[in-house]
Write a protein that holds these residues in place. Sequence first.
Motif, PDB file in Angstrom:
ATOM      1  N   ALA A   1     -29.128   7.340   6.741  1.00  0.00           N
ATOM      2  CA  ALA A   1     -28.502   8.331   7.616  1.00  0.00           C
ATOM      3  C   ALA A   1     -29.461   9.490   7.884  1.00  0.00           C
ATOM      4  O   ALA A   1     -29.585   9.951   9.025  1.00  0.00           O
ATOM      5  CB  ALA A   1     -27.206   8.846   6.986  1.00  0.00           C
ATOM      6  N   ALA A   2     -30.152   9.944   6.858  1.00  0.00           N
ATOM      7  CA  ALA A   2     -31.099  11.051   7.020  1.00  0.00           C
ATOM      8  C   ALA A   2     -32.253  10.657   7.928  1.00  0.00           C
ATOM      9  O   ALA A   2     -32.650  11.429   8.812  1.00  0.00           O
ATOM     10  CB  ALA A   2     -31.628  11.505   5.663  1.00  0.00           C
ATOM     11  N   ALA A   3     -32.790   9.458   7.739  1.00  0.00           N
ATOM     12  CA  ALA A   3     -33.910   9.003   8.568  1.00  0.00           C
ATOM     13  C   ALA A   3     -33.501   8.906  10.035  1.00  0.00           C
ATOM     14  O   ALA A   3     -34.221   9.368  10.931  1.00  0.00           O
ATOM     15  CB  ALA A   3     -34.419   7.652   8.066  1.00  0.00           C
ATOM     16  N   VAL A   4     -32.337   8.335  10.289  1.00  0.00           N
ATOM     17  CA  VAL A   4     -31.852   8.216  11.671  1.00  0.00           C
ATOM     18  C   VAL A   4     -31.588   9.600  12.253  1.00  0.00           C
ATOM     19  O   VAL A   4     -31.960   9.890  13.384  1.00  0.00           O
ATOM     20  CB  VAL A   4     -30.582   7.332  11.726  1.00  0.00           C
ATOM     21  CG1 VAL A   4     -29.907   7.413  13.089  1.00  0.00           C
ATOM     22  CG2 VAL A   4     -30.936   5.892  11.390  1.00  0.00           C
TER      23      VAL A   4
ATOM     24  N   ALA B   1     -24.222  14.839   1.561  1.00  0.00           N
ATOM     25  CA  ALA B   1     -25.142  13.714   1.346  1.00  0.00           C
ATOM     26  C   ALA B   1     -26.242  13.723   2.402  1.00  0.00           C
ATOM     27  O   ALA B   1     -27.411  13.477   2.093  1.00  0.00           O
ATOM     28  CB  ALA B   1     -24.384  12.390   1.375  1.00  0.00           C
ATOM     29  N   LEU B   2     -25.874  14.021   3.647  1.00  0.00           N
ATOM     30  CA  LEU B   2     -26.874  14.078   4.706  1.00  0.00           C
ATOM     31  C   LEU B   2     -27.890  15.180   4.433  1.00  0.00           C
ATOM     32  O   LEU B   2     -29.089  14.975   4.578  1.00  0.00           O
ATOM     33  CB  LEU B   2     -26.209  14.287   6.065  1.00  0.00           C
ATOM     34  CG  LEU B   2     -27.141  14.257   7.266  1.00  0.00           C
ATOM     35  CD1 LEU B   2     -27.833  12.905   7.396  1.00  0.00           C
ATOM     36  CD2 LEU B   2     -26.376  14.586   8.535  1.00  0.00           C
ATOM     37  N   ALA B   3     -27.416  16.333   3.996  1.00  0.00           N
ATOM     38  CA  ALA B   3     -28.327  17.443   3.684  1.00  0.00           C
ATOM     39  C   ALA B   3     -29.288  17.048   2.559  1.00  0.00           C
ATOM     40  O   ALA B   3     -30.486  17.329   2.631  1.00  0.00           O
ATOM     41  CB  ALA B   3     -27.535  18.691   3.295  1.00  0.00           C
ATOM     42  N   PHE B   4     -28.770  16.371   1.536  1.00  0.00           N
ATOM     43  CA  PHE B   4     -29.636  15.909   0.452  1.00  0.00           C
ATOM     44  C   PHE B   4     -30.676  14.934   0.989  1.00  0.00           C
ATOM     45  O   PHE B   4     -31.858  15.017   0.651  1.00  0.00           O
ATOM     46  CB  PHE B   4     -28.813  15.241  -0.654  1.00  0.00           C
ATOM     47  CG  PHE B   4     -29.676  14.616  -1.714  1.00  0.00           C
ATOM     48  CD1 PHE B   4     -30.217  15.382  -2.730  1.00  0.00           C
ATOM     49  CD2 PHE B   4     -29.971  13.257  -1.672  1.00  0.00           C
ATOM     50  CE1 PHE B   4     -31.039  14.807  -3.689  1.00  0.00           C
ATOM     51  CE2 PHE B   4     -30.789  12.679  -2.626  1.00  0.00           C
ATOM     52  CZ  PHE B   4     -31.323  13.454  -3.641  1.00  0.00           C
ATOM     53  N   GLY B   5     -30.252  13.991   1.824  1.00  0.00           N
ATOM     54  CA  GLY B   5     -31.174  13.008   2.386  1.00  0.00           C
ATOM     55  C   GLY B   5     -32.255  13.641   3.243  1.00  0.00           C
ATOM     56  O   GLY B   5     -33.420  13.248   3.186  1.00  0.00           O
ATOM     57  N   VAL B   6     -31.878  14.641   4.028  1.00  0.00           N
ATOM     58  CA  VAL B   6     -32.854  15.344   4.867  1.00  0.00           C
ATOM     59  C   VAL B   6     -33.868  16.078   3.990  1.00  0.00           C
ATOM     60  O   VAL B   6     -35.074  16.045   4.252  1.00  0.00           O
ATOM     61  CB  VAL B   6     -32.158  16.295   5.861  1.00  0.00           C
ATOM     62  CG1 VAL B   6     -33.149  17.213   6.552  1.00  0.00           C
ATOM     63  CG2 VAL B   6     -31.371  15.495   6.895  1.00  0.00           C
ATOM     64  N   ARG B   7     -33.400  16.722   2.924  1.00  0.00           N
ATOM     65  CA  ARG B   7     -34.328  17.393   1.993  1.00  0.00           C
ATOM     66  C   ARG B   7     -35.272  16.392   1.349  1.00  0.00           C
ATOM     67  O   ARG B   7     -36.470  16.635   1.216  1.00  0.00           O
ATOM     68  CB  ARG B   7     -33.550  18.159   0.918  1.00  0.00           C
ATOM     69  CG  ARG B   7     -33.007  19.481   1.373  1.00  0.00           C
ATOM     70  CD  ARG B   7     -32.498  20.313   0.208  1.00  0.00           C
ATOM     71  NE  ARG B   7     -31.510  19.627  -0.624  1.00  0.00           N
ATOM     72  CZ  ARG B   7     -30.200  19.641  -0.402  1.00  0.00           C
ATOM     73  NH1 ARG B   7     -29.710  20.293   0.612  1.00  0.00           N
ATOM     74  NH2 ARG B   7     -29.382  19.003  -1.205  1.00  0.00           N
ATOM     75  N   GLU B   8     -34.740  15.249   0.936  1.00  0.00           N
ATOM     76  CA  GLU B   8     -35.569  14.210   0.307  1.00  0.00           C
ATOM     77  C   GLU B   8     -36.612  13.696   1.288  1.00  0.00           C
ATOM     78  O   GLU B   8     -37.780  13.520   0.935  1.00  0.00           O
ATOM     79  CB  GLU B   8     -34.680  13.061  -0.194  1.00  0.00           C
ATOM     80  CG  GLU B   8     -35.419  11.990  -0.938  1.00  0.00           C
ATOM     81  CD  GLU B   8     -36.024  12.458  -2.251  1.00  0.00           C
ATOM     82  OE1 GLU B   8     -36.982  11.792  -2.701  1.00  0.00           O
ATOM     83  OE2 GLU B   8     -35.577  13.456  -2.829  1.00  0.00           O
TER      84      GLU B   8
ATOM     85  N   ALA C   1     -37.865  15.321   3.853  1.00  0.00           N
ATOM     86  CA  ALA C   1     -38.844  16.390   4.063  1.00  0.00           C
ATOM     87  C   ALA C   1     -39.850  16.428   2.915  1.00  0.00           C
ATOM     88  O   ALA C   1     -41.064  16.535   3.146  1.00  0.00           O
ATOM     89  CB  ALA C   1     -38.140  17.738   4.202  1.00  0.00           C
ATOM     90  N   CYS C   2     -39.360  16.324   1.693  1.00  0.00           N
ATOM     91  CA  CYS C   2     -40.268  16.334   0.530  1.00  0.00           C
ATOM     92  C   CYS C   2     -41.236  15.162   0.574  1.00  0.00           C
ATOM     93  O   CYS C   2     -42.450  15.337   0.368  1.00  0.00           O
ATOM     94  CB  CYS C   2     -39.466  16.288  -0.771  1.00  0.00           C
ATOM     95  SG  CYS C   2     -38.580  17.800  -1.132  1.00  0.00           S
ATOM     96  N   ARG C   3     -40.723  13.976   0.857  1.00  0.00           N
ATOM     97  CA  ARG C   3     -41.583  12.797   0.902  1.00  0.00           C
ATOM     98  C   ARG C   3     -42.606  12.895   2.031  1.00  0.00           C
ATOM     99  O   ARG C   3     -43.763  12.498   1.866  1.00  0.00           O
ATOM    100  CB  ARG C   3     -40.743  11.531   1.065  1.00  0.00           C
ATOM    101  CG  ARG C   3     -39.918  11.217  -0.164  1.00  0.00           C
ATOM    102  CD  ARG C   3     -39.096   9.967   0.038  1.00  0.00           C
ATOM    103  NE  ARG C   3     -38.172   9.752  -1.066  1.00  0.00           N
ATOM    104  CZ  ARG C   3     -37.559   8.608  -1.299  1.00  0.00           C
ATOM    105  NH1 ARG C   3     -37.772   7.561  -0.510  1.00  0.00           N
ATOM    106  NH2 ARG C   3     -36.732   8.486  -2.313  1.00  0.00           N
ATOM    107  N   ALA C   4     -42.178  13.435   3.170  1.00  0.00           N
ATOM    108  CA  ALA C   4     -43.092  13.575   4.308  1.00  0.00           C
ATOM    109  C   ALA C   4     -44.211  14.560   3.991  1.00  0.00           C
ATOM    110  O   ALA C   4     -45.389  14.309   4.280  1.00  0.00           O
ATOM    111  CB  ALA C   4     -42.327  14.025   5.555  1.00  0.00           C
TER     112      ALA C   4
ATOM    113  N   PRO D   1     -49.519  20.386  -1.171  1.00  0.00           N
ATOM    114  CA  PRO D   1     -48.259  20.276  -0.423  1.00  0.00           C
ATOM    115  C   PRO D   1     -47.781  21.603   0.171  1.00  0.00           C
ATOM    116  O   PRO D   1     -47.256  21.629   1.285  1.00  0.00           O
ATOM    117  CB  PRO D   1     -47.268  19.740  -1.450  1.00  0.00           C
ATOM    118  CG  PRO D   1     -48.111  18.983  -2.418  1.00  0.00           C
ATOM    119  CD  PRO D   1     -49.403  19.763  -2.491  1.00  0.00           C
ATOM    120  N   GLN D   2     -47.972  22.701  -0.549  1.00  0.00           N
ATOM    121  CA  GLN D   2     -47.533  23.995  -0.027  1.00  0.00           C
ATOM    122  C   GLN D   2     -48.320  24.359   1.240  1.00  0.00           C
ATOM    123  O   GLN D   2     -47.751  24.871   2.205  1.00  0.00           O
ATOM    124  CB  GLN D   2     -47.692  25.097  -1.068  1.00  0.00           C
ATOM    125  CG  GLN D   2     -47.164  26.428  -0.563  1.00  0.00           C
ATOM    126  CD  GLN D   2     -47.175  27.501  -1.627  1.00  0.00           C
ATOM    127  OE1 GLN D   2     -47.602  27.278  -2.750  1.00  0.00           O
ATOM    128  NE2 GLN D   2     -46.701  28.670  -1.278  1.00  0.00           N
TER     129      GLN D   2
END
Length: 101
Positions: free
Chosen positions: A37-40, A64-71, A73-76, A88-89
């Motif tokens: 959901a976050a990726a889409v 859940a979407l907010a968590f996925g978006v944060r995850e 962003a971190c991975r990207a 990373p900073q």
Amino acid sequence: MWRELRSCLRTRASRRSSGAGPAARRPGARPPNLLEAAAVHVAACAGDDRARAAEAEDWVSPEALAFGVRELACRAVLALARERGQDPQTVARELLGLPAR
């Protein structure tokens, strides 16, 4: 890019107040997980596809979407930092157009 993301978030907030939400998932399909959901959602917002972003918002709860978006962003940021050989900073500040520290 940030204008489009804000617009997507406003759309999500208005849909939430109108009663649309996780119960409106695709009938007959397996429920997407929060990372799907976050990726889409992020890809749709980046491509200014409000309908697709709204669809992804219905797949999972807003939390859940907010968590996925944060995850995502971190991975990207980590992937870009490794690719560029930077901290990373530094990469995160660069992506946001902030001055280097």
